[in-house]
Each structure stands twice: as C-alpha cells, then as structure tokens.
Scaffold this motif. Structure first.
Motif, PDB file in Angstrom:
ATOM      1  N   GLU A 282       0.902  -1.226  -0.013  1.00  0.00           N
ATOM      2  CA  GLU A 282      -0.129   0.046  -0.084  1.00  0.00           C
ATOM      3  C   GLU A 282       0.776   1.290   0.070  1.00  0.00           C
ATOM      4  O   GLU A 282       0.593   2.231  -0.757  1.00  0.00           O
ATOM      5  N   ARG A 283       1.942   1.307   0.768  1.00  0.00           N
ATOM      6  CA  ARG A 283       2.784   2.547   0.674  1.00  0.00           C
ATOM      7  C   ARG A 283       3.541   2.744  -0.487  1.00  0.00           C
ATOM      8  O   ARG A 283       3.796   3.589  -0.996  1.00  0.00           O
ATOM      9  N   ILE A 284       4.079   1.549  -1.163  1.00  0.00           N
ATOM     10  CA  ILE A 284       4.814   1.562  -2.295  1.00  0.00           C
ATOM     11  C   ILE A 284       4.001   2.131  -3.326  1.00  0.00           C
ATOM     12  O   ILE A 284       4.429   3.045  -4.115  1.00  0.00           O
ATOM     13  N   ALA A 285       2.545   1.703  -3.437  1.00  0.00           N
ATOM     14  CA  ALA A 285       1.734   2.174  -4.540  1.00  0.00           C
ATOM     15  C   ALA A 285       1.665   3.844  -4.203  1.00  0.00           C
ATOM     16  O   ALA A 285       1.420   4.437  -5.104  1.00  0.00           O
ATOM     17  N   TYR A 286       1.282   4.240  -2.974  1.00  0.00           N
ATOM     18  CA  TYR A 286       1.195   5.504  -2.632  1.00  0.00           C
ATOM     19  C   TYR A 286       2.314   6.342  -2.974  1.00  0.00           C
ATOM     20  O   TYR A 286       2.053   7.383  -3.728  1.00  0.00           O
ATOM     21  N   ILE A 287       3.633   5.839  -2.794  1.00  0.00           N
ATOM     22  CA  ILE A 287       4.667   6.601  -3.174  1.00  0.00           C
ATOM     23  C   ILE A 287       4.769   6.676  -4.778  1.00  0.00           C
ATOM     24  O   ILE A 287       5.313   7.758  -5.218  1.00  0.00           O
ATOM     25  N   GLU A 288       4.529   5.855  -5.258  1.00  0.00           N
ATOM     26  CA  GLU A 288       4.731   5.776  -6.967  1.00  0.00           C
ATOM     27  C   GLU A 288       3.799   6.883  -7.264  1.00  0.00           C
ATOM     28  O   GLU A 288       3.951   7.605  -8.128  1.00  0.00           O
ATOM     29  N   LYS A 289       2.474   6.765  -6.888  1.00  0.00           N
ATOM     30  CA  LYS A 289       1.328   7.915  -7.220  1.00  0.00           C
ATOM     31  C   LYS A 289       1.922   9.222  -6.919  1.00  0.00           C
ATOM     32  O   LYS A 289       1.806  10.193  -7.681  1.00  0.00           O
ATOM     33  N   LYS A 290       2.413   9.436  -5.663  1.00  0.00           N
ATOM     34  CA  LYS A 290       2.855  10.728  -5.365  1.00  0.00           C
ATOM     35  C   LYS A 290       4.144  11.419  -6.400  1.00  0.00           C
ATOM     36  O   LYS A 290       4.165  12.663  -6.564  1.00  0.00           O
ATOM     37  N   VAL A 291       5.037  10.494  -6.449  1.00  0.00           N
ATOM     38  CA  VAL A 291       6.200  10.816  -7.187  1.00  0.00           C
ATOM     39  C   VAL A 291       5.752  11.346  -8.732  1.00  0.00           C
ATOM     40  O   VAL A 291       6.280  12.105  -9.402  1.00  0.00           O
ATOM     41  N   ASN A 292       4.963  10.318  -9.051  1.00  0.00           N
ATOM     42  CA  ASN A 292       4.255  10.716 -10.763  1.00  0.00           C
ATOM     43  C   ASN A 292       3.427  11.922 -10.816  1.00  0.00           C
ATOM     44  O   ASN A 292       3.426  12.553 -12.043  1.00  0.00           O
ATOM     45  N   GLU A 293       2.970  12.199  -9.582  1.00  0.00           N
ATOM     46  CA  GLU A 293       2.126  13.611  -9.633  1.00  0.00           C
ATOM     47  C   GLU A 293       3.039  14.574  -9.679  1.00  0.00           C
ATOM     48  O   GLU A 293       2.723  15.783 -10.092  1.00  0.00           O
ATOM     49  N   ALA A 294       4.197  14.399  -8.912  1.00  0.00           N
ATOM     50  CA  ALA A 294       5.285  15.346  -8.714  1.00  0.00           C
ATOM     51  C   ALA A 294       5.702  15.708 -10.177  1.00  0.00           C
ATOM     52  O   ALA A 294       6.118  16.743 -10.908  1.00  0.00           O
ATOM     53  N   VAL A 295       5.953  14.572 -11.050  1.00  0.00           N
ATOM     54  CA  VAL A 295       6.551  14.639 -12.461  1.00  0.00           C
ATOM     55  C   VAL A 295       5.457  15.671 -13.191  1.00  0.00           C
ATOM     56  O   VAL A 295       5.966  16.572 -14.109  1.00  0.00           O
ATOM     57  N   LYS A 296       4.284  15.164 -13.224  1.00  0.00           N
ATOM     58  CA  LYS A 296       3.496  15.913 -13.835  1.00  0.00           C
ATOM     59  C   LYS A 296       3.125  17.286 -13.623  1.00  0.00           C
ATOM     60  O   LYS A 296       2.574  18.076 -14.703  1.00  0.00           O
ATOM     61  N   ALA A 297       3.230  17.645 -12.461  1.00  0.00           N
ATOM     62  CA  ALA A 297       3.061  18.894 -12.055  1.00  0.00           C
ATOM     63  C   ALA A 297       4.151  19.751 -12.585  1.00  0.00           C
ATOM     64  O   ALA A 297       4.051  21.231 -12.577  1.00  0.00           O
ATOM     65  N   ASP A 298       5.142  19.323 -13.054  1.00  0.00           N
ATOM     66  CA  ASP A 298       6.266  19.928 -13.992  1.00  0.00           C
ATOM     67  C   ASP A 298       6.938  21.093 -13.147  1.00  0.00           C
ATOM     68  O   ASP A 298       7.166  22.175 -13.714  1.00  0.00           O
ATOM     69  N   TYR A 299       7.535  20.894 -12.027  1.00  0.00           N
ATOM     70  CA  TYR A 299       7.872  21.698 -11.189  1.00  0.00           C
ATOM     71  C   TYR A 299       9.305  22.260 -11.946  1.00  0.00           C
ATOM     72  O   TYR A 299      10.132  21.335 -12.476  1.00  0.00           O
ATOM     73  N   PRO A 300       9.834  23.418 -11.716  1.00  0.00           N
ATOM     74  CA  PRO A 300      10.962  23.958 -12.518  1.00  0.00           C
ATOM     75  C   PRO A 300      12.170  23.535 -11.363  1.00  0.00           C
ATOM     76  O   PRO A 300      11.875  23.465 -10.427  1.00  0.00           O
ATOM     77  N   ILE A 301      13.411  23.509 -11.936  1.00  0.00           N
ATOM     78  CA  ILE A 301      14.410  23.074 -11.174  1.00  0.00           C
ATOM     79  C   ILE A 301      15.446  24.205 -11.220  1.00  0.00           C
ATOM     80  O   ILE A 301      15.941  24.588 -12.309  1.00  0.00           O
ATOM     81  N   ARG A 302      15.859  24.651 -10.129  1.00  0.00           N
ATOM     82  CA  ARG A 302      16.812  25.734  -9.818  1.00  0.00           C
ATOM     83  C   ARG A 302      18.241  25.197  -9.387  1.00  0.00           C
ATOM     84  O   ARG A 302      18.257  24.315  -8.342  1.00  0.00           O
ATOM     85  N   VAL A 303      19.304  25.795  -9.767  1.00  0.00           N
ATOM     86  CA  VAL A 303      20.511  25.058  -9.503  1.00  0.00           C
ATOM     87  C   VAL A 303      21.285  26.456  -9.170  1.00  0.00           C
ATOM     88  O   VAL A 303      21.598  27.408  -9.922  1.00  0.00           O
ATOM     89  N   TYR A 304      21.896  26.897  -8.014  1.00  0.00           N
ATOM     90  CA  TYR A 304      22.425  27.782  -7.604  1.00  0.00           C
ATOM     91  C   TYR A 304      23.428  27.528  -6.267  1.00  0.00           C
ATOM     92  O   TYR A 304      23.636  26.425  -5.628  1.00  0.00           O
ATOM     93  N   SER A 305      24.417  28.499  -6.221  1.00  0.00           N
ATOM     94  CA  SER A 305      25.310  28.087  -4.957  1.00  0.00           C
ATOM     95  C   SER A 305      25.021  29.044  -3.771  1.00  0.00           C
ATOM     96  O   SER A 305      24.668  30.377  -4.004  1.00  0.00           O
ATOM     97  N   LEU A 306      25.221  28.806  -2.435  1.00  0.00           N
ATOM     98  CA  LEU A 306      25.306  29.638  -1.272  1.00  0.00           C
ATOM     99  C   LEU A 306      26.512  29.598  -0.472  1.00  0.00           C
ATOM    100  O   LEU A 306      27.057  28.471  -0.318  1.00  0.00           O
ATOM    101  N   PRO A 307      26.847  30.461   0.139  1.00  0.00           N
ATOM    102  CA  PRO A 307      28.180  30.196   1.196  1.00  0.00           C
ATOM    103  C   PRO A 307      27.551  29.265   2.220  1.00  0.00           C
ATOM    104  O   PRO A 307      26.488  29.117   2.568  1.00  0.00           O
ATOM    105  N   ARG A 308      28.650  28.494   2.637  1.00  0.00           N
ATOM    106  CA  ARG A 308      28.333  27.330   3.427  1.00  0.00           C
ATOM    107  C   ARG A 308      27.515  27.594   4.641  1.00  0.00           C
ATOM    108  O   ARG A 308      26.649  27.194   4.993  1.00  0.00           O
ATOM    109  N   GLU A 309      27.775  28.795   5.348  1.00  0.00           N
ATOM    110  CA  GLU A 309      27.272  29.272   6.741  1.00  0.00           C
ATOM    111  C   GLU A 309      25.517  29.540   6.332  1.00  0.00           C
ATOM    112  O   GLU A 309      24.772  29.089   6.947  1.00  0.00           O
ATOM    113  N   LYS A 310      25.324  30.304   5.220  1.00  0.00           N
ATOM    114  CA  LYS A 310      23.914  30.475   4.972  1.00  0.00           C
ATOM    115  C   LYS A 310      23.164  29.308   4.363  1.00  0.00           C
ATOM    116  O   LYS A 310      22.060  28.827   4.662  1.00  0.00           O
TER     117      LYS A 310
END
Length: 243
Positions: A141-169
């Motif tokens: 049941e949990r495996i099926a739920y996880i698979e459903k949620k990750v594919n919802e995230a894929v279809k949501a088409d979230y943008p992906i940002r890559v950037y750097s921050l100072p270590r402390e921040k």
C-alpha cells in the motif's frame, strides 16, 4: 590549479574547448571540463577528447576528481601540457543520468514530505536506480502511494533551480542534507543547491534536467529489506512522451 566545472553551471553543455594543464601517466587534467567525474551515486560521463584539429582522438575510459582537479583517463598516449583539446561527452548517456538523478530527488523529496525519513544510500545505473531510506514500513500500500505521489510531482512540471550559497547560509536551511551522514567535506566554502521548486531542496553536486516533466514516468520495480530500519526502492524511468 583548479578545473572549471562547466557541468555545474549548465548541465546541458555537452562540448567544450580546454587546455591540458597536467599529465600523469594516462591521465590528463584540463583547465575546464564538461565531463562529470562521478559522485553522489551518479555515474561518470563517457565521451571523447580530440586535439590537433581532430587528427587525434582518445576515449575517456575513467575519471576522478582529486582536490580541485578533474582527471580524465584516456586510452592512448596523452597530449602534452599546453595542448588545446575538445572534450565531447556522450550526450544520450548524460541526459539519462540527468533524468535519473532528478527522479531520485523527486523520490527523496516526496518521501521526506510524506514520511520525514532520511536517505541512507543510493546509486544510479544506465537503466535503473535505487535509493535506500531509514524506513520501517514499506508494504504494498505504501509503495503504491509513493509511486502515485512521485508521478504527480513529475506531471506538476516543477521547475528546477541550481545555485550556490556560502556554507554558513546554506546550512541555515533546515534539512538541507537528507542523508543520515553529512557527506559534504568541511573545507567546502560554497554549497551547490539543487531545488525542485515546490517540492525539494538539497545540497548536491550532480547534473539535472530543467523541470520535472523531463524525467518521464517513474516506476518502482523492486523493493528490498536491508535491515529493520532500512528499505531499498529500485526505479526505472518511462519516456516523457508516455506521461
């Protein structure tokens, strides 16, 4: 001496011109590279290095990063220091790794949001990937739920940002490191961040796609019990056109 990591600023760069700055046996170091040397579970890039107008060509058969220098192991006598070369990665392999790495971040981010458990390990392969979690219950049941949620995230088409921050921040951000053991060396002053906007934010040095729909469908194909509080999920990707 330090290698400029072009894959850190643009994962879609597949070729570059560079200069040989050091030679050790069958290894060469360049002042800049598009080759990802491997790490964090992601496989190293494959490809070729050419020089003298393409008259000489070498396959890159192994890679490693020592301190701030990326070393490329090649399968023929190396060019001399000062030679201008062209490095070209196997783009199809790189793009598969990018999709796979982002898929694991989607999996990790989803499981963190839903269950609040940390990652204990992970590895990518050309045709699949696996990730381990500090999780007790992983029933059907949990495996099926996880698979459903990750594919919802894929279809949501979230943008992906890559950037750097100072270590402390960077380390002021809650839960930035999702692994049970912090693998970031203490000497790193700038922390590279990969953010799936709306889902996940992690310290990460690998290559990624620009939005989640590029990943395609995520199928959980196998699970393993690696201990009382350690469960493994194996995934494969479907083509984005099949979403």
């Amino acid at each position: 001496m330090k290698t400029k990591l072009l894959y850190h600023t643009n994962s879609f760069t597949y070729e570059c011109t560079a200069t040989v700055v050091a030679v050790e046996g069958d290894e060469i170091a360049l002042d800049a590279t598009v080759f990802y040397p491997g790490g964090g579970g992601q496989m190293a890039d494959r490809g070729v290095i050419t020089w003298n107008g393409g008259h000489y060509q070498a396959n890159v058969i192994a890679m490693n990063k020592r301190n701030d220098i990326v070393w490329h192991t090649i399968d023929c006598p190396p060019p001399t220091i000062g030679t201008e070369v062209v490095g070209t990665i196997d783009w199809d392999f790189r793009y598969q790794m990018m999709r796979t790495h982002t898929a694991l971040h989607i999996l990790c981010g989803t499981i963190w949001q839903e269950f609040g458990v940390q990652v204990t390990g992970g590895q990518m392969y050309p045709d699949r990937a696996r990730m381990d979690f500090a999780m007790e219950n992983l029933d059907r049941e949990r495996i099926a739920y996880i698979e459903k949620k990750v594919n919802e995230a894929v279809k949501a088409d979230y943008p992906i940002r890559v950037y750097s921050l100072p270590r402390e921040k960077a380390f002021a951000i809650p839960d930035l490191v999702r692994t049970k053991i912090n693998l970031l060396p203490p000497e790193i002053e700038e922390v590279r961040i990969v953010e799936i906007v709306g889902l996940d934010l992690q310290a990460d040095g690998g290559t990624h796609v620009r939005h989640t729909r590029e990943v395609g469908g995520i199928k959980i194909t196998k699970t393993e019990n690696k201990g009382r509080i350690n469960k493994r999920l194996e995934i494969v990707l479907k083509d984005p056109e099949d979403l």
